[in-house]
Scaffold this motif. Structure first.
Motif, PDB file in Angstrom:
ATOM      1  N   HIS A  58       0.831  -1.206   0.000  1.00 10.10           N
ATOM      2  CA  HIS A  58       0.000   0.000   0.000  1.00 10.10           C
ATOM      3  C   HIS A  58       0.865   1.255   0.000  1.00 10.10           C
ATOM      4  N   THR A  59       1.887   1.281   0.844  1.00  7.89           N
ATOM      5  CA  THR A  59       2.759   2.451   0.934  1.00  7.89           C
ATOM      6  C   THR A  59       3.488   2.697  -0.382  1.00  7.89           C
ATOM      7  N   SER A  76       2.512   1.864  -3.383  1.00  6.54           N
ATOM      8  CA  SER A  76       1.580   2.354  -4.399  1.00  6.54           C
ATOM      9  C   SER A  76       1.217   3.815  -4.147  1.00  6.54           C
ATOM     10  N   VAL A  77       1.089   4.198  -2.879  1.00  4.12           N
ATOM     11  CA  VAL A  77       0.758   5.589  -2.550  1.00  4.12           C
ATOM     12  C   VAL A  77       1.933   6.521  -2.856  1.00  4.12           C
ATOM     13  N   LEU A  78       3.138   6.070  -2.556  1.00  8.49           N
ATOM     14  CA  LEU A  78       4.318   6.927  -2.722  1.00  8.49           C
ATOM     15  C   LEU A  78       4.970   6.812  -4.099  1.00  8.49           C
ATOM     16  N   ARG A  79       4.332   6.097  -5.009  1.00  9.81           N
ATOM     17  CA  ARG A  79       4.909   5.876  -6.338  1.00  9.81           C
ATOM     18  C   ARG A  79       5.231   7.188  -7.050  1.00  9.81           C
TER      19      ARG A  79
END
Length: 119
Positions: free
Chosen positions: A65-66, A68-71
Motif C-alpha cells: 500500500h505504501t 503504491s501511494v508513494l509511487r
C-alpha cells in the motif's frame, strides 16, 4: 538498445534502493523491504520494480500500500536525482522468490534427514 536498458535497470535499482532507504529512515515504511529487480520496457516508458518484504503478512500488505501511494513521490525524487530525458512510470510487484527458496530449502533438509535415517 538492450545494453542501454540493462544499464538503466541497474541504475534505477541502485537509485530506487537509495530513495526507499531514505524513506525507511524517515518512518514511511515498516518492515524490511528489499528491491530484487527492475525490468524496464523497451520503449522506456514503464518499469516494473520487484520487491520482497521480511515480515508478517500485515507488513507485506502495508508495504504494498505504501509503495503504491508513494509511487509518484518516488518518481519525483528520481527526477531530481537523475538527469535523464524520461523517467519511466513505476509499478511495484511483490517478489515471493525468497519464500519459495525457503520452502525448497526446508524440503531439501527433510530429504537429507530421511536419507541419513535410511543409511
Amino acid at each position: 538498445m538492450i545494453d542501454r536498458i540493462k544499464r538503466l535497470e541497474a541504475l534505477f535499482l541502485e537509485e530506487l534502493s537509495a530513495v526507499i532507504s531514505k524513506m525507511i529512515n524517515t518512518g514511511s515504511f515498516k518492515g524490511f523491504i528489499t528491491l530484487t529487480g527492475v525490468k524496464i520496457s523497451k520503449d522506456l516508458k514503464s518499469a516494473k520494480v520487484r520487491y520482497s518484504v521480511f515480515g508478517s503478512e500485515a507488513e507485506r500488505a502495508q508495504a504494498a500500500h505504501t509503495l503504491s501511494v508513494l509511487r509518484a513521490e518516488i518518481g519525483g525524487l528520481l527526477r531530481g536525482r537523475l538527469h535523464l530525458k524520461r523517467i519511466p512510470s513505476f509499478s511495484f510487484e511483490y517478489d515471493d522468490t525468497p519464500e519459495r527458496a525457503s520452502k525448497v530449502e526446508s524440503i531439501f533438509s527433510v530429504i537429507e534427514k530421511e536419507k541419513k535415517q535410511n543409511d
